[in-house]
Structures are given as C-alpha cells and as structure tokens.
Scaffold this active site. Structure first.
Site, PDB file in Angstrom:
ATOM      1  N   SER A  48      53.214  -6.987  38.814  1.00  0.00           N
ATOM      2  CA  SER A  48      51.980  -7.243  38.400  1.00  0.00           C
ATOM      3  C   SER A  48      51.680  -5.993  37.633  1.00  0.00           C
ATOM      4  O   SER A  48      52.150  -4.607  37.659  1.00  0.00           O
ATOM      5  CB  SER A  48      50.912  -6.906  38.721  1.00  0.00           C
ATOM      6  OG  SER A  48      49.311  -7.134  38.223  1.00  0.00           O
ATOM      7  N   TYR A  71      45.099  -3.432  45.875  1.00  0.00           N
ATOM      8  CA  TYR A  71      46.368  -4.216  45.033  1.00  0.00           C
ATOM      9  C   TYR A  71      47.150  -3.465  44.298  1.00  0.00           C
ATOM     10  O   TYR A  71      48.623  -3.881  44.256  1.00  0.00           O
ATOM     11  CB  TYR A  71      45.653  -4.875  44.378  1.00  0.00           C
ATOM     12  CG  TYR A  71      46.058  -6.239  43.942  1.00  0.00           C
ATOM     13  CD1 TYR A  71      46.799  -7.556  44.218  1.00  0.00           C
ATOM     14  CD2 TYR A  71      46.367  -6.066  42.066  1.00  0.00           C
ATOM     15  CE1 TYR A  71      47.657  -8.633  44.087  1.00  0.00           C
ATOM     16  CE2 TYR A  71      46.953  -7.202  41.626  1.00  0.00           C
ATOM     17  CZ  TYR A  71      48.018  -8.431  42.717  1.00  0.00           C
ATOM     18  OH  TYR A  71      48.911  -9.099  41.837  1.00  0.00           O
TER      19      TYR A  71
END
Length: 250
Positions: A131, A144
């Site tokens: 990501s 995250y």
C-alpha cells in the site's frame, strides 16, 4: 502446461479480480482464502481451483504447499486494515490482527511456496500487494501503516536475498482503491464512515485496475523486474493530497 499461480485473499476485492484476470490470461490459478462460499462462487465463475486456508496457520499453509505440483507465480494479496483510531487509544487486538495477516501471512506463504518458485522452469515471480501506507504515515493509520511498512521491508529484503536466483520479487503499492469490503472492515462495519472516505472522489481505483497492474508487470520478460509500482487514482496526488470533485466529463 499453463503457468500455475497462487493468489491469496482471493475471496473478494483485489484478490478475486486478480483470479479473474489471470484465468483470462491462461493461468492455472489456485485461489486461496478463508471463506469457502465466496471461493465456490469464484470457482464456478472462473474455473480456478480453490482452497480454503488461513494464511497465518503455518501447518495448514505447509500442507497446502505440499499438495501443489508446481508454482510459477505467487500473489500475496491477503491483508487488510482494522480500526482507524489514534495511537493513544488504538485497540491492540486490531494491530495484532493486521500484523498477523499482512506480515506473518505473507511470510508464511512465501516460505512454503519458495521451493516451488525456485524450481519453476523459466523462473518464478512473487508479487506482494502492499500500500502507499507502506511509505507515508497518516493520522488514524498507525497500525495499518506499520504493518505495511513491515511488509515492504520483507519484500525488499527478500529481493536482496534472492539476488542471483531466477525469482522476481515485485511490490505493488496501491493508493485509494474502492472495494466492497476494505473500508467497511476498517471502520468495524460502519458503512456511513466507509462511504464518506470516498465521497466526491472522481473514480477511485477499482480492484480490476490493480489486477491489470499485476498482469502488466508479470507479463514483462522474466529478466525484467519491476521492483515497485505505486499506483493511485488521478484524484490522489499523494496520501494527503486528494481532490474531491469532478475530473472528467459525463
């Protein structure tokens, strides 16, 4: 014999889109995920082989790998974001879950399949889906982002350690992708908060867009290694630079 691929996190979103796209490209795909009903539907749709599997279960992953007759491509897609609280009040269980699936799941599957990838005629390829959160931190994204930073470190280190062997290691780092479940899970089922994340954004990336990127990079000659691909929607210039409003005509 068609090239053989394993795709984790295949029951929805980017994983399912990748299975669909790879089967169209002629791959013999094994779709791996925890939800058997979703996998059965994907098998009916695409003809892919399916296996219900928790990628964090080391013994189960080892048994799965032992049952494969070969693998030319591994797509480590299983992952997710859980919770969006600030560090001061974050739920440790959410952080544990994110590290377990994003980092240790990727590690576990990669270790189990690496002998097959090394033995692949013509070379093997590993694609890790990280990501843009693997490079840029933001409020509410501590857990995250930390997990994706770790997965990025794993990917980069693996590439260094496999130097001199015929196995490519590719990282694809998407920015804003709108899928059915990602944001809903992150906000613990709150669909209003999930919808607000994308409100006014003209064409966030779709799961199919990311699947196209995967096919693009793996389709290059085996001696060409795309170390890292960062892909965002046009409306997102950076993690904190997001345009809300129309960009394209009707």
């Amino acid at each position: 014999m068609p090239p053989r691929a394993v795709v984790t996190g295949a029951s929805s979103g980017i994983g399912a889109a990748t299975v669909r796209r790879l089967t169209k490209e002629g791959f013999d795909v094994v779709a791996v995920a925890r939800r058997a009903d979703r996998l059965d539907a994907l098998r009916e749709e695409t003809g892919a082989r399916v296996r219900t599997l928790d990628v964090t279960d080391e013994d189960a992953v080892r048994d799965f790998a032992a049952g494969l007759d070969g693998c030319e491509l591994l797509v480590n897609n299983a992952g997710g974001a859980f919770g969006a609280e600030h560090v001061a009040v974050a739920d440790r269980a959410d952080w544990q879950r994110m590290f377990s699936v994003n980092v240790l799941g990727t590690l576990c599957v990669t270790q189990a399949l690496l002998p097959l990838l090394r033995a692949a005629e013509g070379g093997g390829t590993i694609v890790n889906l990280t990501s843009t959160a693997a490079f840029v931190n933001y409020e509410g994204g501590g857990g995250y982002s930390a997990a994706k930073h770790a997965e990025h470190a794993l990917t980069e280190t693996l590439r260094l350690e496999l130097n001199g062997e015929p196995v490519r290691v590719i990282e694809i780092a998407p920015g804003m992708v709108r899928t059915d479940e990602f944001a809903v899970r992150r906000f613990h089922g709150d669909r209003e908060k999930a919808a607000a994340l994308y409100e006014g954004v003209d064409r966030p990336l779709t799961a199919e867009d990311v699947a196209e990127c995967i096919v693009l990079v793996i389709g290059l000659p085996q001696h060409v290694n795309v170390d890292q691909m960062v892909v965002r929607p046009l409306a997102q210039a950076a993690q904190h630079r997001l345009h809300r409003g129309p960009l394209f005509g009707p």
